[in-house]
Design an enzyme around this catalytic site. Structure first.
Site, mmCIF file in Angstrom:
data_model
loop_
_atom_site.group_PDB
_atom_site.id
_atom_site.type_symbol
_atom_site.label_atom_id
_atom_site.label_comp_id
_atom_site.label_asym_id
_atom_site.label_seq_id
_atom_site.Cartn_x
_atom_site.Cartn_y
_atom_site.Cartn_z
ATOM 1 N N ALA A 691 -10.778 9.361 -37.511
ATOM 2 C CA ALA A 691 -11.523 10.272 -38.360
ATOM 3 C C ALA A 691 -11.839 11.593 -37.687
ATOM 4 O O ALA A 691 -11.895 12.627 -38.333
ATOM 5 C CB ALA A 691 -12.832 9.599 -38.784
ATOM 6 N N GLY A 693 -10.536 12.697 -34.395
ATOM 7 C CA GLY A 693 -9.652 13.245 -33.381
ATOM 8 C C GLY A 693 -8.624 12.252 -32.899
ATOM 9 O O GLY A 693 -8.366 11.241 -33.543
ATOM 10 N N VAL A 695 -6.950 9.913 -29.559
ATOM 11 C CA VAL A 695 -7.301 9.221 -28.330
ATOM 12 C C VAL A 695 -6.050 9.109 -27.465
ATOM 13 O O VAL A 695 -4.989 8.693 -27.949
ATOM 14 C CB VAL A 695 -7.881 7.827 -28.616
ATOM 15 N N ASP A 814 -22.776 2.757 -37.217
ATOM 16 C CA ASP A 814 -21.383 2.597 -37.645
ATOM 17 C C ASP A 814 -20.770 1.382 -36.945
ATOM 18 O O ASP A 814 -19.688 1.462 -36.371
ATOM 19 C CB ASP A 814 -20.587 3.864 -37.349
#
Length: 992
Positions: A691, A693, A695, A814
């Site tokens: 969501a 960026g 990794v 979250d």
């Protein structure tokens, strides 16, 4: 008659009746069936081959008239609009579609059900306004529309019900105020409006007109102002619950006129003043909870003389002494008075005549001795008295209390020896005696405490040897015995404690060598043996403890070289100072980050200050030569750095990365530089994109692996479907939260960079990725049940740390399987704190957010409409993760229809049983343990926040759900013991 004709007539005679023979009520019901989705085929028996529907599933008929009088279809997974054809059944008096997926609005056609007495549409998906026409049903006695999504105000027609006895509208989205016209429904016996986001309003005095009322539940309704005196007219009231509001003023003395009341719940308000006099009139009272208010004064003797079953007055500002009358309560089983300013002594007869199970008087100013008869009836489970001034010895009788499971006596003035039998109580899992003046030895009878997981006896005057028997307690997770007078060697038996996470024996008089075999401590997070008399060498085995974060061996007489294996550890803190170590420092530690870790070791050499001082002649020349070499090497490194920086700068410009090295900030001692990171950020190293960026996996020059999250630039953030944009920057939230957290089950943030256009977060690398990716992929078979159980426990401990051990508490907001990462041994760590929230405030109440954070399928029901965030929201989300581990299914699946995983499980359990819920990849040999964990997940996903256990309680439940623990505790039925959600002050966090 010809034989052929005879056979034909016989066939026609014996044939089943055609659809034309089904009566009119059956035809109406078939129309109902056609309008509903029925994935479980619950209505399969409804067919046109019968002449009557009386034998159909969920249908009951009057035995004399054969007319349908009841339609009862709870938890059948039925979906679709409300079936109005049911109202064409002229004699139906009971209609229940509880816990289905009936959606859309409830039309006014329902008023055509003229003979209805009982209507239950609770726990569905109904929306829109409450229909006016319901009050036109003259026979309606019970109306249950709770657990839906009704919005708007309560219509004026609801004040016109002619014979309604039960009105249940709790857990909806109703707004406006509690209307005064409800006082006109004089037949009401139940009025349940709790957990609706109403506008701030007062309790209407007209409620006092409902003289037949027995149950009034207005919890969580945003009520303000004073409790109206008119409630005293409710002479039949048994349950009064006004909790979790903003009521103020004194508790009215008129409340003492409620002579039939059994339970009074006033907790979590802003009530002030003294408890009212005259409470001896409440002869039926069994439970009184006025906790989390601002009450003052003393507790009236007459209240304590009542036959209470539970008295909760914690977190008030009560002053004065606890009257002796409370000891005379014959039915008192729970006494909780923590977080007050109560003083004096506890009544000496407390527990003598009552089956006391739980007592918590923490955070007061009580003194004197602990009453000796607390466990007279042999059922005491929780003894919690932390932060008082109790003195004297521990009562001998407590050593015979085999029912005790939790003992917390921290921070008092207790003295003398601990009764021998007290050390070996079989059910105690937590023994906390920290910060007293207790003395004597740790008894060898401690071997009987086979359920012990936490032993805390620091800051006392315990002496003698550490008993070998301590090593037989296989459940021990934490031993803290610092600041005592313990002597002798560390018992070799302790190396058998494979579950040990923390061992603190610092500041004692322990001698000898560190025992061999400590490599078995695979879960050890902290080892503190500082300031003892230990000798010998540092075992190289310590380097194999991959989970070790804190190592302190300072202030001993350890000798020899520092094992190079210690470089395998990722330590947040290392202290080997003030020993007799010698030789060269391991290369990893020969830098300024560890300048205070090795002082006071005269024979230890390295480039750090105060190590290996040199004097005289040739040694000075050698020292000068070394310095020159260092300067030359530094100059070379400097030139290479300039060239490298220039080339990298050109690369940055070319790729428009624009990373400013000066913006880097580290949170741990690092073995790599910023340049090591940025030069590896190319597309070939991308291991995920989400969501906010990408990794990257970065392999450093020393072979170490890290994960780098590169966030999208400001103004260019993207948000995945089902997620909602957080109200503050994800980068700032992640740094603010993870930068100060240290826990084995929280992912480590090594460092970060913020240059405006680019934001980088560098974490420890988790080789097995996220739980969600692994569980819901073709590799899900790698996760057998023991591994899934371990993941659940690890993640629970991480969240428990956030909720209970961080000051102030942190709410993740979250929690989901994709935010639980797995290391090489499938150990779980909670990650992604981009929308985490610190809970502040005096009462740590639920805090309103400007927007929803979380992911579809994990968001708690109340969070979606109240925007109030607290730990209970995280607990719901974690419950969904548990259900994922048990079922192997994703939280939102097209197969569920309009349900989510939680509702699907409830429906499937009702109709098909446990075996149809469990992931088929799992071995059925673990069925009982899986079932126990499933029950915990369902507790966590309770639709009412108040009914969800705290994360600290969840950890304990998961630990007890293990088959090993079940057998050790003597349970044969596979059931969990009961759990209570009102806990001691240290367990409260910011939850209710």
């Amino acid at each position: 008659m010809p034989p052929l004709l005879l056979l034909l007539l016989l066939f026609l005679f014996l044939s089943p009746p055609s659809s034309l023979s089904l009566n009119q009520e059956g035809l109406y019901l078939l129309r109902v069936k056609q309008g509903l989705s029925d994935p479980n085929e619950s209505l399969s028996s409804w067919n046109d081959r019968d002449d009557s529907p009386c034998n159909w599933f969920g249908i009951s008929c009057d035995p004399s008239t054969r007319r349908v009088n009841s339609v009862d279809l709870p938890s059948s997974q039925l979906a679709g609009p409300f079936p109005s054809f049911l109202c064409r059944l002229p004699s139906v008096s009971r209609l229940s579609l509880f816990n289905n997926s009936i959606n859309t609005s409830l039309s006014a056609d329902i008023s055509a059900c003229r003979n209805l007495q009982h209507l239950n549409l609770s726990q569905n998906l109904l929306v829109g306004a409450l229909p006016d026409g319901l009050s036109q049903i003259p026979t309606l006695r019970k109306l249950d529309l709770s657990g839906n999504n009704f919005s708007g105000g309560i219509p004026a027609s609801f004040g016109e019900f002619p014979s309604l006895e039960s009105l249940l509208l709790y857990d909806n989205l109703l707004d406006g105020e509690i209307p005064s016209f409800l006082g006109n429904v004089s037949t009401l016996r139940e009025l349940l409006l709790a957990y609706n986001p109403l506008s701030p309003s007062r309790i209407p005095s007209e409620i006092g007109n409902l003289t037949s009322l027995e149950n009034l539940w207005l919890a969580g309704c945003n009520l303000v102002g004073e409790i109206p005196a008119s409630l005293s007219r409710l002479s039949h009231l048994k349950n009064l619950d006004l909790s979790m509001n903003r009521l103020s003023g004194a508790i009215p003395s008129s409340i003492t006129e409620l002579t039939s009341v059994v339970q009074v719940e006033l907790y979590n308000n802003s009530l002030s003043g003294e408890l009212p006099r005259g409470m001896s009139n409440l002869t039926a009272l069994r439970r009184f909870d006025a906790s989390m208010n601002q009450l003052t004064g003393t507790i009236p003797d007459e209240l304590c003389e009542l036959p209470l079953e539970s008295l909760n007055l914690f977190d008030n500002r009560l002053e004065g002494t606890l009257p002796g009358g409370i000891a005379r309560s014959p039915n008192l089983y729970e006494l909780k008075l923590f977080n007050n300013k109560l003083s004096g002594e506890l009544p000496s007869r407390l527990g003598e005549n009552s089956p006391l199970q739980r007592i918590d008087v923490s955070y007061n100013v009580f003194g004197g001795e602990i009453p000796g008869n607390l466990c007279r009836k042999g059922v005491l489970e929780d003894l919690v008295m932390i932060y008082n001034s109790f003195s004297g010895k521990l009562p001998e009788n407590l050593g015979k209390c085999r029912s005790l499971s939790r003992v917390r006596l921290k921070h008092n003035k207790l003295s003398g020896t601990v009764p021998e039998q007290f050390w070996g109580l079989p059910r105690v899992y937590l023994l906390d005696l920290v910060d007293n003046n207790l003395s004597g030895p740790i008894s060898s009878k401690v071997s009987g405490a086979y359920n012990m997981s936490t032993l805390l006896i620091s800051k006392n005057r315990f002496s003698g040897l550490i008993p070998n028997e301590l090593g037989s307690l296989g459940n021990l997770v934490e031993i803290s015995a610092s600041d005592n007078q313990l002597t002798g060697q560390i018992p070799e038996s302790l190396v058998k404690l494979s579950q040990l996470g923390r061992l603190d024996l610092s500041r004692n008089e322990i001698s000898g060598e560190i025992p061999v075999g400590i490599k078995a401590w695979k879960k050890l997070n902290e080892l503190n043996l500082a300031n003892n008399r230990l000798s010998g060498e540092i075992p190289s085995e310590i380097g194999s403890l991959s989970g070790l974060n804190y190592l302190d061996l300072s202030g001993n007489s350890l000798s020899g070289e520092i094992p190079t294996e210690l470089q395998n550890l990722k330590l947040n803190s290392l202290n080997l100072s003030n020993n007799r170590l010698s030789g060269d420092l391991p290369p990893l530690y020969a830098n300024e980050n560890y300048e205070n870790s090795f002082v006071g070791n005269p024979g230890l050499c390295g480039d750090l200050p105060d190590l290996c001082p040199r004097v005289g002649g040739s040694k000075d020349l050698k020292y000068i030569w070394i310095l020159r070499s260092i300067f030359v090497l530094a100059a070379i490194v400097f030139l290479v750095g300039i060239v490298g920086f220039y080339l990298k700068h050109q690369t940055f410009k070319k790729n428009k990365k624009g990373i400013a090295i000066s913006k880097w900030r580290s949170f741990h001692k690092l073995s790599f530089s910023e340049l090591d990171i940025v030069q590896c950020l190319d597309e070939d190293n991308v291991i995920g994109s989400g969501a906010s960026g990408k990794v990257y996996k970065v392999v450093l020059g020393n072979g170490e692996e890290v994960a780098v999250k590169k966030l999208w630039g400001r103004g260019a953030k993207k948000y995945e479907e089902g997620s909602v944009e957080p109200e503050r920057g994800e980068f700032e939230a992640e740094v603010e939260t993870l930068g100060k957290i240290r826990h084995k089950n929280i992912v480590r943030l090594w460092c970060c960079c913020n240059s405006g256009d680019c934001e980088l977060l560098v974490y420890e690398y988790m080789p097995n990725g996220s739980l969600g990716d692994l569980l819901h992929s073709s590799k899900g078979g790698m996760l057998d049940w023991p591994t899934r159980y371990k993941i659940a426990l690890d993640a629970a401990e991480g969240l428990s740390y956030l909720h209970h051990d961080c000051v102030p508490p942190i709410v993740h907001r979250d929690v989901k399987s994709n935010n639980i990462l797995l290391d090489g041994e499938f150990g779980a760590k909670v990650a992604d704190f981009g929308v985490a929230k610190v809970v502040c405030g005096v009462n740590k109440d639920a805090e309103s957010m400007s927007v929803i954070a979380g992911s579809c399928g994990y968001i708690a029901p109340e969070y979606g409409y109240t925007l109030r965030v607290n730990e209970k929201s995280d607990i719901y989300s974690f419950g969904v993760v548990i259900l994922e581990l048990v079922t192997g299914r994703i939280p939102v699946d097209p197969e569920f229809g309009e349900k989510d995983l939680v509702k699907w499980i409830f429906a499937t359990l009702d109709h098909k049983g446990l075996e149809h819920v469990i992931d088929p990849k799992l071995d059925v040999v673990h069925k009982e343990e899986i079932g126990r964990l499933l029950n915990i997940g369902l507790l966590c996903t309770n639709s009412l926040p108040i009914n969800r256990p705290s994360m600290r309680k969840v950890v304990k439940m998961i630990q007890e759900a293990s088959s090993d623990n079940q057998s050790k505790s003597g349970r044969k039925d596979g059931k969990l013991s009961p759990y209570y959600y009102y806990e001691d002050a240290s367990d409260q966090g910011s939850t209710v």
